[in-house]
Design a protein around this motif. Structure first.
Motif, PDB file in Angstrom:
ATOM      1  N   LYS A 112       7.399 -35.379 -38.632  1.00 48.06           N
ATOM      2  CA  LYS A 112       6.022 -34.951 -38.342  1.00 48.06           C
ATOM      3  C   LYS A 112       5.367 -35.883 -37.325  1.00 48.06           C
ATOM      4  O   LYS A 112       4.660 -35.443 -36.418  1.00 48.06           O
ATOM      5  CB  LYS A 112       5.198 -34.923 -39.633  1.00 48.06           C
ATOM      6  CG  LYS A 112       3.856 -34.223 -39.506  1.00 48.06           C
ATOM      7  CD  LYS A 112       3.155 -34.153 -40.834  1.00 48.06           C
ATOM      8  CE  LYS A 112       1.853 -33.362 -40.737  1.00 48.06           C
ATOM      9  NZ  LYS A 112       2.081 -31.929 -40.526  1.00 48.06           N
ATOM     10  N   PHE A 171       6.878 -35.009 -33.930  1.00 51.41           N
ATOM     11  CA  PHE A 171       6.359 -33.742 -33.394  1.00 51.41           C
ATOM     12  C   PHE A 171       4.895 -33.884 -32.978  1.00 51.41           C
ATOM     13  O   PHE A 171       4.445 -33.231 -32.031  1.00 51.41           O
ATOM     14  CB  PHE A 171       6.504 -32.630 -34.431  1.00 51.41           C
ATOM     15  CG  PHE A 171       7.926 -32.177 -34.631  1.00 51.41           C
ATOM     16  CD1 PHE A 171       8.746 -31.930 -33.546  1.00 51.41           C
ATOM     17  CD2 PHE A 171       8.445 -32.011 -35.904  1.00 51.41           C
ATOM     18  CE1 PHE A 171      10.051 -31.512 -33.713  1.00 51.41           C
ATOM     19  CE2 PHE A 171       9.756 -31.602 -36.087  1.00 51.41           C
ATOM     20  CZ  PHE A 171      10.561 -31.355 -34.989  1.00 51.41           C
ATOM     21  N   ARG A 172       4.164 -34.729 -33.676  1.00 55.73           N
ATOM     22  CA  ARG A 172       2.771 -34.978 -33.297  1.00 55.73           C
ATOM     23  C   ARG A 172       2.709 -35.629 -31.913  1.00 55.73           C
ATOM     24  O   ARG A 172       1.880 -35.257 -31.081  1.00 55.73           O
ATOM     25  CB  ARG A 172       2.094 -35.878 -34.327  1.00 55.73           C
ATOM     26  CG  ARG A 172       0.686 -36.307 -33.939  1.00 55.73           C
ATOM     27  CD  ARG A 172       0.150 -37.346 -34.893  1.00 55.73           C
ATOM     28  NE  ARG A 172      -1.108 -37.883 -34.429  1.00 55.73           N
ATOM     29  CZ  ARG A 172      -1.743 -38.885 -35.010  1.00 55.73           C
ATOM     30  NH1 ARG A 172      -1.233 -39.457 -36.074  1.00 55.73           N
ATOM     31  NH2 ARG A 172      -2.890 -39.334 -34.533  1.00 55.73           N
ATOM     32  N   SER A 206       4.116 -26.349 -29.661  1.00 59.44           N
ATOM     33  CA  SER A 206       4.377 -27.689 -30.200  1.00 59.44           C
ATOM     34  C   SER A 206       3.393 -28.035 -31.305  1.00 59.44           C
ATOM     35  O   SER A 206       3.755 -28.704 -32.281  1.00 59.44           O
ATOM     36  CB  SER A 206       4.308 -28.732 -29.081  1.00 59.44           C
ATOM     37  OG  SER A 206       3.035 -28.744 -28.476  1.00 59.44           O
ATOM     38  N   TRP A 208       4.371 -29.029 -35.191  1.00 63.01           N
ATOM     39  CA  TRP A 208       3.855 -30.269 -35.809  1.00 63.01           C
ATOM     40  C   TRP A 208       3.140 -29.980 -37.125  1.00 63.01           C
ATOM     41  O   TRP A 208       3.363 -30.652 -38.127  1.00 63.01           O
ATOM     42  CB  TRP A 208       2.911 -30.950 -34.809  1.00 63.01           C
ATOM     43  CG  TRP A 208       2.027 -31.996 -35.420  1.00 63.01           C
ATOM     44  CD1 TRP A 208       2.407 -33.016 -36.252  1.00 63.01           C
ATOM     45  CD2 TRP A 208       0.605 -32.109 -35.291  1.00 63.01           C
ATOM     46  NE1 TRP A 208       1.322 -33.751 -36.620  1.00 63.01           N
ATOM     47  CE2 TRP A 208       0.201 -33.230 -36.043  1.00 63.01           C
ATOM     48  CE3 TRP A 208      -0.351 -31.392 -34.583  1.00 63.01           C
ATOM     49  CZ2 TRP A 208      -1.128 -33.632 -36.124  1.00 63.01           C
ATOM     50  CZ3 TRP A 208      -1.672 -31.803 -34.659  1.00 63.01           C
ATOM     51  CH2 TRP A 208      -2.045 -32.900 -35.416  1.00 63.01           C
TER      52      TRP A 208
END
Length: 419
Positions: A383, A386-387, A370, A374
């Motif tokens: 972004k 995903f963070r 993951s 990110w």
């Protein structure tokens, strides 16, 4: 004027301030320093001055050496600053200043939400980068442990305030979750109360550092404001007897172990590493039975029996035998070439810790995957998503690690008591 004299007298490189009481876009100006601040946005319309607020003063010489940016200021009372070395982008220091309002204050916040927000930011600090979090936590944690006894090898903390409040236990649990500890009372020149007033003495201001980086933080010292006034106001320039600040000054030194490589140097070409993987589960019946393989092995054996044996000759014979095996493998075993990336997909993660498990291996691989997604994402909205996914997975992994450590430690204690 008192702040300016204090900064110059103690020759501070970085100074974190809590409860700045600034409003709007107001800043604190000190000659030779740059100000990075986060003022409280919502104050009462009739308020004569601001409340809360945090900020950091950084010496110009430090600013000349580092590119300094605000890494995060989304949460009121939490300000993260990133210092990236101009000669090597891999050398980064993160500094965070916090202000947690008292539990009985009209500005009191949800303490669990506050620590969760702070934990989220800690998890986004790249692995291996030094950081510290300092400020007014309004948490009295007495002699509560800030690590797992028997698992985290930390020096004992010298405690001066043995009182606690409702924030104290939550604060120490937060430190255990993020693998950080209190610097107060460790690597100390002088430990003391950090809040001194007519209402009493207490320790509510702390510096928090990662376990594994405790050794780079040294000479921790607490200086009461009464002593500061004696030292810098001896000439009677300031009459502060009626407005003496009630919080002490916390100072320490940091030894940064930065590399010296130049970030502008030419980067090596992207040579992808590969390795050949052989199917050793299906070894044929004629393995090492060919005439050429047998002749090569006979020659090696004869050299061992009749030659003058020295370490160099043994090494050469071993290399010759390895070449025979490799030749046979290439000839008779099926194989495939594997491209090695960052180890997320190709290298099985194992840990020699006695409490490690397959579940932790899977969780850690998920965290790494993951994080990679990110970092590689270029679309801003995605972004951010995903963070958050990365942060949640890392939080889940850290909690699982702490649980596994505790379970192992308790089982060892039980085993010892039974024996």
């Amino acid at each position: 004027m008192f702040l300016i004299s204090c900064v110059k007298h103690y020759d501070l490189d970085i100074l974190g301030l809590a409860e700045t009481h600034l409003t709007g876009d107001n800043v604190i100006s000190v000659e030779g320093y740059q100000w990075f601040g986060l003022n409280r946005k919502h104050i009462h319309v009739r308020a004569k001055s601001g409340s809360g607020g945090v900020g950091i003063l950084i010496r110009n010489s430090i600013c000349n050496e580092f590119d300094i940016t605000i890494a995060d200021n989304d949460t009121e009372g939490i300000l993260w600053i990133k210092l990236e070395n101009k000669t090597n982008a891999n050398n980064v220091l993160y500094v965070c200043v916090v202000y947690l309002p008292p539990e009985n204050s009209t500005r009191a916040v949800n303490v669990h939400e506050f620590f969760d927000n702070l934990m989220t930011k800690v998890y986004t600090v790249p692995q291996g980068n030094p950081f510290y979090i300092c400020g007014d936590w309004n948490s009295r944690c007495s002699d509560f442990v800030d690590s797992i006894t028997g698992i985290d090898n930390l020096p004992d903390r010298h405690v001066v305030d043995f009182q606690c409040n409702s924030y104290g236990k939550v604060f120490c649990e937060f430190l255990t979750d993020i693998s950080c500890c209190i610097l107060n009372g460790r690597n100390t020149l002088l430990n003391d109360y950090t809040y001194v007033s007519t209402r009493g003495l207490s320790v509510v201001d702390y510096c928090v550092v990662p376990y594994e980086m405790l050794d780079i933080f040294n000479k921790f010292k607490v200086t009461r404001t009464s002593l500061i006034i004696e030292q810098i106001c001896a000439n009677g320039k300031f009459d502060l007897q009626k407005i003496i600040p009630d919080h002490s000054l916390l100072t320490w030194e940091i030894t940064l172990k930065f590399s010296q490589s130049n970030k502008n140097a030419a980067q090596p070409k992207n040579n992808r590493k590969t390795k050949t993987k052989y199917d050793i589960k299906n070894i044929p019946e004629d393995w090492l039975s060919s005439e050429s393989a047998l002749n090569d092995i006979d020659i090696i054996i004869q050299n061992l029996e009749f030659s003058n044996v020295t370490q160099d000759k043994i090494n050469n014979m071993y290399d010759a035998f390895v070449n025979v095996i490799k030749t046979e493998m290439s000839t008779k075993l099926s194989s495939k070439v594997i491209v090695l990336s960052d180890g997320v997909n190709n290298k099985r993660r194992r840990c020699k810790k006695p409490w490690w498990s397959e579940e932790l291996t899977e969780l850690w691989s998920s965290v790494c995957a993951s994080e990679k997604i990110w970092i590689k994402c270029k679309i801003q909205n995605q972004k951010k998503f995903f963070r958050q996914v990365f942060v949640n997975k890392r939080k889940l992994f850290d909690k699982a690690v702490q649980k596994a450590k505790r379970q192992y430690w308790y089982s060892m204690q039980e085993e010892l008591s039974n024996s």
